[in-house]
Design a protein around this motif. Structure first.
Motif, PDB file in Angstrom:
ATOM      1  N   GLN A  43       0.863  -1.190   0.253  1.00  0.00           N
ATOM      2  CA  GLN A  43      -0.004  -0.078  -0.054  1.00  0.00           C
ATOM      3  C   GLN A  43       1.034   1.245   0.021  1.00  0.00           C
ATOM      4  N   GLN A  44       0.605   2.095  -0.749  1.00  0.00           N
ATOM      5  CA  GLN A  44       1.360   3.431  -0.993  1.00  0.00           C
ATOM      6  C   GLN A  44       0.938   4.488   0.260  1.00  0.00           C
ATOM      7  N   LEU A  45       1.890   4.695   0.983  1.00  0.00           N
ATOM      8  CA  LEU A  45       1.607   5.763   1.900  1.00  0.00           C
ATOM      9  C   LEU A  45       2.405   7.244   1.749  1.00  0.00           C
ATOM     10  N   ALA A  46       2.018   8.088   2.213  1.00  0.00           N
ATOM     11  CA  ALA A  46       2.670   9.366   2.408  1.00  0.00           C
ATOM     12  C   ALA A  46       2.900   9.886   3.611  1.00  0.00           C
ATOM     13  N   VAL A  47       3.881  10.313   4.160  1.00  0.00           N
ATOM     14  CA  VAL A  47       4.330  10.874   5.584  1.00  0.00           C
ATOM     15  C   VAL A  47       3.563  12.145   5.616  1.00  0.00           C
ATOM     16  N   ILE A  48       2.674  12.626   6.600  1.00  0.00           N
ATOM     17  CA  ILE A  48       2.098  13.816   6.917  1.00  0.00           C
ATOM     18  C   ILE A  48       2.536  14.492   8.228  1.00  0.00           C
ATOM     19  N   LYS A  49       2.109  15.719   8.724  1.00  0.00           N
ATOM     20  CA  LYS A  49       2.586  16.398   9.617  1.00  0.00           C
ATOM     21  C   LYS A  49       1.493  17.164  10.158  1.00  0.00           C
ATOM     22  N   LEU A  50       1.243  16.928  11.550  1.00  0.00           N
ATOM     23  CA  LEU A  50      -0.016  17.251  12.379  1.00  0.00           C
ATOM     24  C   LEU A  50       0.460  17.511  13.986  1.00  0.00           C
ATOM     25  N   ASN A  51       0.438  18.887  14.204  1.00  0.00           N
ATOM     26  CA  ASN A  51       0.609  19.249  15.674  1.00  0.00           C
ATOM     27  C   ASN A  51       1.972  18.905  15.892  1.00  0.00           C
ATOM     28  N   GLU A  52       2.760  19.104  14.841  1.00  0.00           N
ATOM     29  CA  GLU A  52       4.348  19.090  15.177  1.00  0.00           C
ATOM     30  C   GLU A  52       4.869  17.515  15.096  1.00  0.00           C
ATOM     31  N   LYS A  53       4.040  16.685  14.948  1.00  0.00           N
ATOM     32  CA  LYS A  53       4.064  15.040  14.971  1.00  0.00           C
ATOM     33  C   LYS A  53       3.830  14.467  13.342  1.00  0.00           C
ATOM     34  N   ILE A  68       2.113  10.496  15.714  1.00  0.00           N
ATOM     35  CA  ILE A  68       2.406  10.520  17.172  1.00  0.00           C
ATOM     36  C   ILE A  68       4.164  10.521  17.142  1.00  0.00           C
ATOM     37  N   TRP A  69       4.600  10.552  15.819  1.00  0.00           N
ATOM     38  CA  TRP A  69       6.099  10.414  15.870  1.00  0.00           C
ATOM     39  C   TRP A  69       6.790  11.521  15.590  1.00  0.00           C
ATOM     40  N   GLU A  70       8.154  11.684  16.043  1.00  0.00           N
ATOM     41  CA  GLU A  70       9.099  13.068  15.723  1.00  0.00           C
ATOM     42  C   GLU A  70       9.460  12.974  14.539  1.00  0.00           C
ATOM     43  N   TYR A  71       9.550  11.743  13.818  1.00  0.00           N
ATOM     44  CA  TYR A  71      10.070  11.500  12.556  1.00  0.00           C
ATOM     45  C   TYR A  71       9.825  10.274  11.991  1.00  0.00           C
ATOM     46  N   ILE A  72       9.617  10.281  10.469  1.00  0.00           N
ATOM     47  CA  ILE A  72       9.395   9.131  10.137  1.00  0.00           C
ATOM     48  C   ILE A  72      10.017   9.016   8.901  1.00  0.00           C
ATOM     49  N   LEU A  73      10.785   7.733   8.461  1.00  0.00           N
ATOM     50  CA  LEU A  73      11.310   7.711   7.091  1.00  0.00           C
ATOM     51  C   LEU A  73      10.806   6.178   6.519  1.00  0.00           C
ATOM     52  N   LEU A  82      11.016   3.582   9.496  1.00  0.00           N
ATOM     53  CA  LEU A  82      12.038   3.998  10.276  1.00  0.00           C
ATOM     54  C   LEU A  82      11.457   5.456  11.212  1.00  0.00           C
ATOM     55  N   VAL A  83      11.483   5.115  12.638  1.00  0.00           N
ATOM     56  CA  VAL A  83      10.503   6.481  13.392  1.00  0.00           C
ATOM     57  C   VAL A  83      11.490   6.787  14.556  1.00  0.00           C
ATOM     58  N   ARG A  84      11.069   7.913  14.969  1.00  0.00           N
ATOM     59  CA  ARG A  84      11.964   8.317  16.303  1.00  0.00           C
ATOM     60  C   ARG A  84      10.983   8.892  17.411  1.00  0.00           C
ATOM     61  N   LYS A  85      11.033   8.522  18.544  1.00  0.00           N
ATOM     62  CA  LYS A  85      10.024   9.005  19.735  1.00  0.00           C
ATOM     63  C   LYS A  85      11.286   9.270  20.794  1.00  0.00           C
ATOM     64  N   ASP A  86      11.078  10.597  21.495  1.00  0.00           N
ATOM     65  CA  ASP A  86      11.876  10.823  22.529  1.00  0.00           C
ATOM     66  C   ASP A  86      13.415  10.496  22.119  1.00  0.00           C
ATOM     67  N   SER A  87      13.674  10.984  20.750  1.00  0.00           N
ATOM     68  CA  SER A  87      15.081  10.965  20.688  1.00  0.00           C
ATOM     69  C   SER A  87      15.618   9.707  20.304  1.00  0.00           C
ATOM     70  N   LEU A  88      14.845   8.684  20.294  1.00  0.00           N
ATOM     71  CA  LEU A  88      15.364   7.153  19.963  1.00  0.00           C
ATOM     72  C   LEU A  88      14.520   6.810  18.800  1.00  0.00           C
ATOM     73  N   TYR A  89      15.408   6.067  18.225  1.00  0.00           N
ATOM     74  CA  TYR A  89      15.002   5.417  16.853  1.00  0.00           C
ATOM     75  C   TYR A  89      14.733   3.956  16.803  1.00  0.00           C
ATOM     76  N   PRO A 349      -6.130  20.251   1.340  1.00  0.00           N
ATOM     77  CA  PRO A 349      -5.023  21.000   2.246  1.00  0.00           C
ATOM     78  C   PRO A 349      -5.428  21.154   3.640  1.00  0.00           C
ATOM     79  N   ALA A 350      -4.986  19.978   4.448  1.00  0.00           N
ATOM     80  CA  ALA A 350      -5.223  19.945   5.853  1.00  0.00           C
ATOM     81  C   ALA A 350      -4.132  19.868   6.741  1.00  0.00           C
ATOM     82  N   PHE A 351      -3.033  19.608   6.235  1.00  0.00           N
ATOM     83  CA  PHE A 351      -1.933  19.231   7.170  1.00  0.00           C
ATOM     84  C   PHE A 351      -0.793  20.387   7.072  1.00  0.00           C
TER      85      PHE A 351
END
Length: 360
Positions: A43-53, A68-73, A82-89, A349-351
């Protein structure tokens, strides 16, 4: 291997007007790469940003991975993100389920079943279950991905290659090593000279005879066919024919059959691969073509041109990215969404703006 090849190609090529956030160059190269990857079977996905997450949506705009993540790749066909939370991957699957909990100080995407991760002091390699396969012993390296069974590593500021068991198979005697492709690795010796090394560890001169038609990593020429005269920059094709006359400040690489150019007045246009000027040099900016359209700027707004230079989507967006799998990321009034080739919003355009995204 296309994963690493495109990563390196895009790392050294000019990526027009796409500002990068304050993240590591290691992950920046991944992001640049992903914009140009082919469609995944999953399934194709795209990364989005909401409330700085950060989270992910599907092509219908439905949130599949909660923000809910600080970063997604994205990578590995969305099997391991690949995700990051509380500065850990750590790593999650395409539905947001945690596969390997965030516990690493740094981490890369999986390549050939292994991923380079850091405990904060040294790098090692884990498998897709999170088991340590190669002990934490290496210094941070340039790439570190497995390619054709080998990965470049660094110890005591010297680089070489290991196999998937962690055995040093090519001695750590080089200043820089790049991933293997076409059966050879590009290395830089202690004198700053490029060389080739085979899987048997034989060092070859970096010349036409040894390179032949091999696809090297990084490519031998970052700007193939580029030349410069006293009148400006131009381009020749693989046959040696001039396809872009030497009249410009900048000539872009061939993308989707088109060369973008910047004139000496700062305006942009484009040539096709036949050497025809099909987009008049009059626009404030043009991005590389993708899927038959190129995004252009006029009067501080962005739209899209076709390959004949006709306006396909009128300039109305504050930011526009290349099309990928039929959709393009755009921003309008401070919000981000996705449009189709007609210019209609298929994901409203909601993100919050996050310009390094697309559907893969």
């Amino acid at each position: 291997i296309d994963f690493i090849y495109l990563r390196l190609v895009q790392h050294i090529q000019f990526f027009h007007r796409l500002p990068l956030p304050a993240i590591s160059m290691r992950h920046t190269t991944y992001i640049i790469l992903i914009v140009f990857l082919t469609a995944c079977k999953t399934q194709q996905l795209a990364v989005i940003k909401l409330n700085e997450k950060y989270g992910c949506i599907n092509r219908k705009g439905e949130i599949i991975i909660q923000p809910i993540w600080e970063y997604i790749l994205q990578g590995d066909e969305n099997k391991h993100l690949l995700v990051r939370k509380d500065s850990l991957y750590g790593y999650i699957d395409s539905k947001g389920k945690i596969i390997i909990k965030p516990k690493f100080k740094s981490a890369d995407l999986f390549s050939e079943g292994l991923a380079a991760v850091s405990n904060g002091e040294k790098y090692g390699y884990i498998n897709m279950k999170g088991d340590t396969i190669i002990n934490f012993q290496f210094e941070e390296n340039a790439w570190g991905n497995f390619s054709q069974g080998f990965a470049d590593v660094i110890l005591n500021n010297k680089s070489g290659y290991i196999d998937k068991q962690g055995n040093i198979v090519i001695p750590l005697i080089f200043d820089v090593c790049y991933p293997f492709n076409s059966g050879v690795g590009v290395v830089m010796d202690t004198l700053g000279e490029f060389k080739l090394v085979t899987k048997a560890g034989i060092i070859l001169e970096y010349n036409d005879d040894n390179i032949g038609d091999k696809e090297l990593l990084p490519p031998r020429y970052a700007y193939p066919g580029s030349f410069k005269t006293e009148t400006g920059q131009g381009r020749v094709n693989e046959m040696g024919d001039t396809v872009v006359p030497p009249l410009f400040k900048v000539t872009g690489n061939l993308f989707d059959g088109m060369y973008i150019v910047e004139g000496k007045t700062g305006k942009w246009g484009a040539y096709n691969e036949k050497g025809q000027l099909v987009v008049e040099v009059k626009y404030d900016g043009i991005g590389h073509y993708s899927e038959g359209l190129g995004h252009f700027e006029l009067g501080n707004k962005w739209g899209y041109l076709d390959k004949k230079g006709r306006i396909a989507i009128k300039p109305q967006f504050d930011v526009a990215n290349p099309f990928k799998n039929g959709l393009a990321y755009v921003e309008i009034n401070g919000k981000a969404g996705f449009i189709n080739r007609k210019g209609d919003f298929v994901i409203r355009p909601a993100f919050e703006p996050y310009r390094h995204t697309g559907f893969y």
